[in-house]
Design an enzyme around this catalytic site. Structure first.
Site, PDB file in Angstrom:
ATOM      1  N   GLU A  15      -3.434   2.674  -8.281  1.00 22.45           N
ATOM      2  CA  GLU A  15      -4.636   3.202  -7.631  1.00 22.45           C
ATOM      3  C   GLU A  15      -4.429   3.437  -6.127  1.00 22.45           C
ATOM      4  OE1 GLU A  15      -7.798   4.213  -8.549  1.00 22.45           O
ATOM      5  OE2 GLU A  15      -7.036   4.231 -10.606  1.00 22.45           O
ATOM      6  N   HIS A  65      -1.700   4.758  -4.727  1.00 23.35           N
ATOM      7  CA  HIS A  65      -1.207   6.140  -4.659  1.00 23.35           C
ATOM      8  C   HIS A  65      -2.319   7.135  -4.965  1.00 23.35           C
ATOM      9  CE1 HIS A  65       2.537   3.875  -5.950  1.00 23.35           C
ATOM     10  NE2 HIS A  65       2.988   4.505  -4.885  1.00 23.35           N
ATOM     11  N   GLN A  80      17.075   3.637   1.252  1.00 25.23           N
ATOM     12  CA  GLN A  80      16.156   2.698   1.903  1.00 25.23           C
ATOM     13  C   GLN A  80      16.205   1.314   1.256  1.00 25.23           C
ATOM     14  OE1 GLN A  80      12.534   5.099   0.972  1.00 25.23           O
ATOM     15  NE2 GLN A  80      11.583   3.165   0.453  1.00 25.23           N
ATOM     16  N   GLY A 131      -0.219   4.954   2.823  1.00 22.31           N
ATOM     17  CA  GLY A 131      -1.127   3.818   2.692  1.00 22.31           C
ATOM     18  C   GLY A 131      -0.916   2.801   3.813  1.00 22.31           C
ATOM     19  N   GLN A 132      -2.012   2.247   4.282  1.00 22.42           N
ATOM     20  CA  GLN A 132      -1.974   1.225   5.340  1.00 22.42           C
ATOM     21  C   GLN A 132      -1.178  -0.005   4.897  1.00 22.42           C
ATOM     22  OE1 GLN A 132      -3.117   1.071   8.472  1.00 22.42           O
ATOM     23  NE2 GLN A 132      -2.830  -1.129   8.770  1.00 22.42           N
ATOM     24  N   ASP A 160       1.697  -0.260   3.719  1.00 18.90           N
ATOM     25  CA  ASP A 160       3.041  -0.180   4.304  1.00 18.90           C
ATOM     26  C   ASP A 160       2.898   0.132   5.790  1.00 18.90           C
ATOM     27  OD1 ASP A 160       4.402  -0.574   1.786  1.00 18.90           O
ATOM     28  OD2 ASP A 160       3.713   1.431   1.262  1.00 18.90           O
TER      29      ASP A 160
END
Lengths: 290, 290
Positions: free
Chosen positions: B35, B37, B61, B147-148, B150
């Site tokens: 959710e 994403h 990464q 998203g906050q 990360d």
């Protein structure tokens, strides 16, 4: 000819051109323009609708003890030349706007930056890659033009364009030389008349390599020995490096192959000059008639 | 919904959209969609004409001992979800085409990459910055959504966009949490039921910080001490880091100010989880009536 130092204005100029489906050709320079730059600009002129030339002495590609402060600045003369060549836009941003407080994102050409010129100019090529990427992002060129004289720079930029999926054609044009075969460079302005004569040894050494290869020599060590002799014959010259390399990896080769590049940097007095040529190894095909 | 792994095809899809003046919204993901994403995708859907989602588990990464091999892969399920959300294009490139032989150009977020998560994940953020720049160059989005959760990634990407003069809006959306306030993450799939309960301690520690700040505490050291107690109450939890930082420089602060971010990484068993909140420090204005 429009002249702007504004990042917003260059963006809007470029957007208008893109909207009209105009092809944009871009020539990044540090000013102090000579026939080498002009050859790039003329090529850009023939292949594009809009030609943008940047004049920006990029502080982050100079080392602490290098010639940032002395680098020749002649903006008005440069603009006169550019106007005559039919350039559409001159972009001369301020360093404080290109690198505002907090700037910290750098483009690093790993494996390529610590060879040849990179050895004596640590940080130089990440400075070059970073500013060229920034300029590409601002100017969105279809094609960008670079001189073969700055061989390692062309390799770094071409690699960056491929690695970062940039949608730009990187075009590398031949080195332009003066009557004495000295490669044109803004730094030639630092040379005295005597030094200018001495500086011919760079090209003479390259021609020595070419002649040896044409005569069948393919041992890089032997070729470099003879080149060193040519340079060392000149009193004011001190070799920084002299190398025959693979033109993609910049790794030194021991056996010369077609397309290898012989590159060198030589101090003439206090001035560091570079030059290079691409070696053409004749491939003899023996066809046996049955 | 178009699905392509071809770099050439994504370029031509994007060019066609640009030609029609369509706004492109882009959500980069590593798949295993949740959710969190989907909240990004829904926002992108409302703000753009064309929504592109990438699904690419970016090898550069991940550290050598990290979970690249185990990272959940569920491409078909992901595509079903994306189709329902009205996504226009799914881009799932091959690692061999994103990083062909000779690849060597990296984007380095200096000063930002060695803090917080970067300390225990050396190379992670240059891997993130590099792949995001590559994807931006391929997809040419008008806006990109992150998203906050990360947090450090959002700081690195925002800084990169500014530093490299990218013409893209970076939009950061709130962290989505489950009923138990655990921040959604594809890595939550690694947790056992017991660990999932233990994992609530991350948010509980953040709330402890928030409550202390609301009660007037502004000493970062005191707040961190109390947060540590919350985490250490949980047997399976081991703190990786816990920090209150300036949200632009990621430097730790000693005195909490409005907009500072409290961020932490905690190992729950073998799973490393992260979370953060933005601290709102009430500013009391005393107005003296004359």
């Amino acid at each position: 000819m429009q002249i702007t130092s504004s990042l917003d204005e260059i963006r809007s100029i470029v957007k208008a051109a893109k909207k009209n489906n105009l092809l944009i050709g871009f020539v990044p320079t540090m000013g102090a323009l000579h026939e080498g730059h002009l050859s790039l600009i003329r090529q850009a002129r023939t292949e594009n609708d809009t030609v943008v030339v940047s004049i920006f002495i990029n502080p982050i590609q100079f080392g602490k003890n290098e010639d940032f402060a002395q680098y020749p600045r002649m903006f008005d003369t440069d603009c006169e030349l550019l106007s005559k060549e039919g350039v559409n836009v001159v972009f001369n941003p301020k360093a404080s706007e290109m690198y505002p407080d907090g700037f910290c994102t750098t483009v690093v050409p790993e494996h390529l930056e610590d060879k040849l010129c990179g050895k004596s100019r640590p940080g130089h090529f990440r400075g070059v890659a970073t500013v060229v990427l920034k300029l590409f992002n601002l100017i969105q060129p279809d094609s960008a033009y670079f001189g073969q004289k700055d061989f390692q720079q062309t390799v770094v930029i071409s690699r960056m364009a491929a690695d970062l999926n940039l949608d730009v054609n990187i075009k590398v044009l031949p080195t332009v030389r003066d009557k004495e075969e000295l490669a044109l460079s803004s730094r030639n302005a630092y040379l005295s008349e005597t030094e200018k004569k001495d500086a011919r040894c760079l090209y003479q050494a390259l021609i020595k390599a070419k002649d040896m290869v044409n005569a069948g020599e393919n041992n890089a060590g032997e070729i470099k020995l003879e080149m060193e002799k040519v340079i060392n014959n000149c009193k004011s010259a001190r070799i920084d490096y002299l190398s025959i390399v693979n033109p993609e990896t910049l790794e030194a080769v021991t056996e010369v192959r077609n397309g290898n590049v012989v590159a060198l940097a030589v101090m003439i007095g206090k001035t560091r000059l570079i030059d290079n040529i691409i070696l053409m190894v004749l491939i003899v095909c023996l066809i046996t008639l049955a």
